[in-house]
Design an enzyme around this catalytic site. Structure first.
Site, short mmCIF file in Angstrom:
data_model
loop_
_atom_site.label_atom_id
_atom_site.label_comp_id
_atom_site.label_asym_id
_atom_site.label_seq_id
_atom_site.Cartn_x
_atom_site.Cartn_y
_atom_site.Cartn_z
N ASP A 198 21.22 152.58 87.70
CA ASP A 198 22.40 151.62 87.77
C ASP A 198 23.15 151.70 89.03
O ASP A 198 22.97 152.79 89.68
CB ASP A 198 23.37 151.93 86.49
CG ASP A 198 23.87 150.69 86.20
OD1 ASP A 198 24.27 149.72 86.81
OD2 ASP A 198 24.69 150.77 84.84
N ASP A 261 26.62 141.99 82.47
CA ASP A 261 26.07 142.52 81.38
C ASP A 261 26.41 141.68 80.11
O ASP A 261 27.23 141.15 80.05
CB ASP A 261 26.55 143.87 81.09
CG ASP A 261 26.26 144.91 82.26
OD1 ASP A 261 25.44 144.52 82.99
OD2 ASP A 261 26.78 146.08 82.32
#
Length: 580
Positions: A198, A261
C-alpha cells in the site's frame, strides 16, 4: 548473468525523472547496462520484470480488510478479532462451503497483523503479533497449504508511524528502510503467496511510485518471490493529479489498485457512505468517468494475463452482519434500518451487480465477508460458476460499456459531513434529494462523465468534485451557515433517469459476456444490440442467463432484458449459432 528481465526493465527506468539504483545489479545502473559480459540481454526484450507466471487469470480469494479491518481486541471479542484463530476459521469455511473449489484459493491479511510495539523478532525479522498469532506466520502458511489454500500478506511502501514495521522506505529522498532486504527475504522464506504493498502517507515520498514500486518488483523477483505482487500505484497518482503510468505498472506488478477503496462503514473520510455508493462510483470509473478518452483506452487495454486493474474487494454477503453498527445510524443514506438501501450492506440485486461487473472488469475477486454469517442466497452469488468463468476467462480482456460517456464541462460539487437532508434546490439535477451525507454527493459527482476525483478539504469537511481537472471554487455562501448543504455549479449532471447501460467483454472461445445494468431506482427494460459487441453473430446468437442459470433462446440482431431490478443487472453469455 544477472536476470535478463532485471536488466531490460532497469534500462527502461532511465527514461524516468529519477536515477535508480538496483543493489542486485552489483553496481550502478549505467554500469550494469553497459556491460557486455552477458550476451543474453538481447534475446528477451519483452519479458516481465517479475516473470513469475503469477496471476495468469485474476486472483481470487478472501481478504480481511473490509469485514474485520483493524479489530485487534481479542480480549473482549476473541471470535471476531483479527487473529490466527479467525483466519483458520475462514480457511475451514472456504474449504467446507465450496469457495476453494470455486476458485477462491487465497486468504489474505491486510493491515494490522503485527504488533506495532513489537513488530520484529530477536533476529530482526518481521513477526505477526505474538498474542494474536501465537503460532507465527510460517505455521499459518502451512495450515493454509494443508487445505489447498495460500496465505497473502500486506506491507506499506511508506508509513511514518510504522518505520520499524512492514514499510519499505524510510521517508527520506530515495531512502530505503534498513529492513528492505531482510523483509524481502522473509517473505520468500515464509512462502507468502501474495503481497499487497500500500501507499499510505506516500505523498511524502514522491519517488515511491515510478521508481520504488518497480524497484521492489525487481528485488522480489531477484530474491525468488513467485507470488502475486499487488501495487497501490494508480489510485495515489490519481489523487495527486499525476499521470497514471499503466504500461509501467504492467511491467512490474501483477495487479494494482485503481480509484477509491470500497467502503461500507462510517469512517472519517467517507462519512456514512453506503456500500452501494461505493460500488456505483467504482462502476462509473471503470466505465470511463474520470478518464479522458485516450486514457480510458489505455486503462482498458493494459489488462491481461499476469496484469490486472483491481476494482477492490467483493462486499457480497454482509447483509446479516452490518459493518460497524452502521445500519442503525440516523445518517445512513437511503432510510431506516431494513430499507432496500441499507447502509451496512448491499441488496441481493446489488450483490449480483457487483459480481457481474467485477467479472466483466476482469478484476481480482477478493471477498471480504464473514463466512460464518452469510446467507445462502449471497453465497450462491459468490459461487456462481458461470459468472466466475467469465472473470477467469483465459483471453484476459477487460470489458467496457458499449458507449464511453462523452467529456463534460468543468463543474464542482460541494458538501460537508453533517446530518443535513439535502433539497432539490440545494442539489439540483443530482437525484439525491433527502439524502444526508457527502457520500451521496460524491457518488453523484463520480458518476458524472469527465469527473477526475472527489477531494476532501481539511477545513469544514467540504468536498470538491473535480471534473476535467478544473475545480470551481467553493460557493461563497449556502443556505446553511454550517455548510450542511451542497451546491452544483455548471451544466454537467448524471445520465438522464431511466437509462440503462450495456457492458460487454469478449471471451476466448469467441463468445461475449454482456451485462444489462440498471443504475436507476426503478425497474427498466434494457435493449442489447449484438452488432455493438463486435462479435460474429452469423445467422443467430444463443443467449444464456448466467444468474438464472438457464438458456434464454436464440436471437438475430439483438434482445431485450425486461424488468431489470433497481441497481441490478441481467447477465448473458452470447454465442454465435448456425441457426436462429
Amino acid at each position: 548473468c544477472v536476470c535478463v528481465c532485471v536488466r531490460v526493465r532497469a534500462r527502461h527506468l532511465l527514461t524516468s525523472q529519477h536515477t535508480v539504483h538496483f543493489a542486485m545489479l552489483h553496481g550502478t545502473l549505467h554500469t550494469a547496462l553497459a556491460s557486455l559480459a552477458c550476451a543474453c540481454i538481447a534475446v528477451a526484450p519483452s519479458c516481465s520484470a517479475l516473470d513469475n507466471g503469477a496471476a495468469r487469470t485474476p486472483p481470487m480469494g478472501w481478504l480481511t480488510w473490509q469485514r474485520f479491518r483493524c479489530h485487534t481486541d481479542c480480549d473482549t471479542d476473541p471470535e471476531n478479532c483479527l487473529s490466527e484463530a479467525l483466519l483458520k476459521t475462514v480457511a475451514d469455511h472456504l474449504v467446507a462451503d465450496g469457495y476453494r473449489d470455486a476458485g477462491y484459493t487465497s486468504v489474505n491479511l491486510d493491515a494490522c497483523w503485527w504488533d506495532p510495539a513489537n513488530p520484529r523478532d530477536s533476529q530482526g525479522r518481521l513477526q505477526a503479533d505474538p498474542k494474536r498469532f501465537p503460532s507465527g506466520l510460517a505455521a499459518l502458511v502451512t495450515y493454509m497449504e494443508d487445505r489447498g489454500l495460500k496465505l497473502g500478506s500486506y506491507a506499506w511502501m511508506f508509513n511514518a508511524a510504522h518505520l520499524d514495521g512492514p514499510t519499505f522506505l524510510d521517508g527520506t529522498p530515495e531512502g530505503r528502510s534498513p529492513h528492505w532486504q531482510t523483509d524481502i527475504d522473509e517473505l520468500v522464506r515464509l512462502g507468502i503467496a501474495s503481497l499487497k504493498v500500500d501507499s499510505t502517507e506516500v505523498a511524502a515520498v514522491t519517488h515511491a511510485f515510478n521508481v520504488t514500486y518497480p524497484e521492489l518488483g525487481v528485488a522480489l523477483g531477484s530474491a525468488g518471490y513467485a507470488g502475486v505482487y499487488t501495487c497501490s500505484w494508480p489510485a495515489y497518482e490519481m489523487y495527486h493529479g499525476w499521470p497514471i503510468q499503466y504500461e509501467r505498472m504492467a511491467q512490474f506488478c501483477n495487479t494494482w489498485r485503481n480509484w477509491d477503496d470500497i467502503q461500507c462503514n462510517a469512517v472519517s473520510q467517507y462519512n456514512s457512505r453506503t456500500c452501494w455508493d461505493s460500488v456505483e462510483s467504482i462502476i462509473g470509473y471503470w466505465g470511463g468517468a474520470g478518464h479522458t478518452h485516450t486514457d480510458y483506452d489505455r486503462f482498458v487495454a493494459v489488462a491481461g494475463p499476469g496484469q490486472w486493474n483491481d476494482a477492490d474487494m467483493l462486499v457480497i454477503g454482509n447483509a446479516d452482519h452490518p459493518f460497524g453498527g452502521n445500519a442503525s445510524s440516523p445518517a445512513c443514506v437511503g432510510g431506516p434500518v431494513g430499507s432496500t438501501l441499507s447502509c451496512g450492506s448491499l441488496t441481493l440485486a446489488e450483490e449480483e451487480t457487483q459480481m457481474a461487473m467485477w467479472a466483466v472488469f476482469a478484476s481480482p475477486m477478493l471477498m471480504s465477508h464473514d463466512p460464518r454469517l452469510i446467507s445462502d442466497a449471497s453465497r450462491a452469488v459468490l459461487l456462481n460458476p458461470e459468472v466466475i468463468a467469465v472473470n477467469q476467462d483465459a483471453l484476459g480482456r477487460q470489458g467496457r460499456p458499449v458507449a464511453t460517456p462523452p467529456p463534460a464541462p468543468c463543474s464542482s460539487c460541494w458538501a460537508v459531513a453533517a446530518d443535513h437532508a439535502w433539497t432539490d434546490a440545494e442539489c439540483p439535477n443530482l437525484g439525491i434529494s433527502g439524502q444526508r451525507t457527502m457520500g451521496g454527493c460524491e457518488a453523484a459527482c463520480l458518476q458524472t462523465p469527465g469527473c477526475t476525483a472527489f477531494n476532501f478539504a481539511a477545513a469544514g469537511g467540504a468536498g470538491n468534485c473535480v471534473l476535467r481537472g478544473c475545480p470551481l471554487p467553493a460557493p461563497s455562501s449556502t443556505a446553511d451557515p454550517t455548510w450542511s448543504a451542497v451546491a452544483w455549479n455548471g451544466t454537467a449532471g448524471p445520465p438522464a433517469g431511466g437509462q440503462g447501460q450495456v457492458w460487454w467483454r469478449p471471451l476466448e472461445n469467441g463468445d461475449v459476456a454482456a451485462v444489462a445494468y440498471n443504475p436507476t431506482r426503478s425497474p427498466i427494460d434494457i435493449a442489447l444490440n449484438f452488432t455493438t459487441f463486435k462479435m460474429s453473430v452469423g445467422p443467430g446468437v444463443a443467449a444464456r442467463d448466467l444468474f438464472m442459470r438457464s438458456d434464454v433462446g436464440n436471437f438475430t440482431h439483438g434482445m431485450t432484458a425486461h424488468g431489470v431490478a433497481p441497481h441490478g443487472v441481467a447477465m448473458f453469455r452470447l454465442s454465435a449459432t448456425p441457426s436462429n
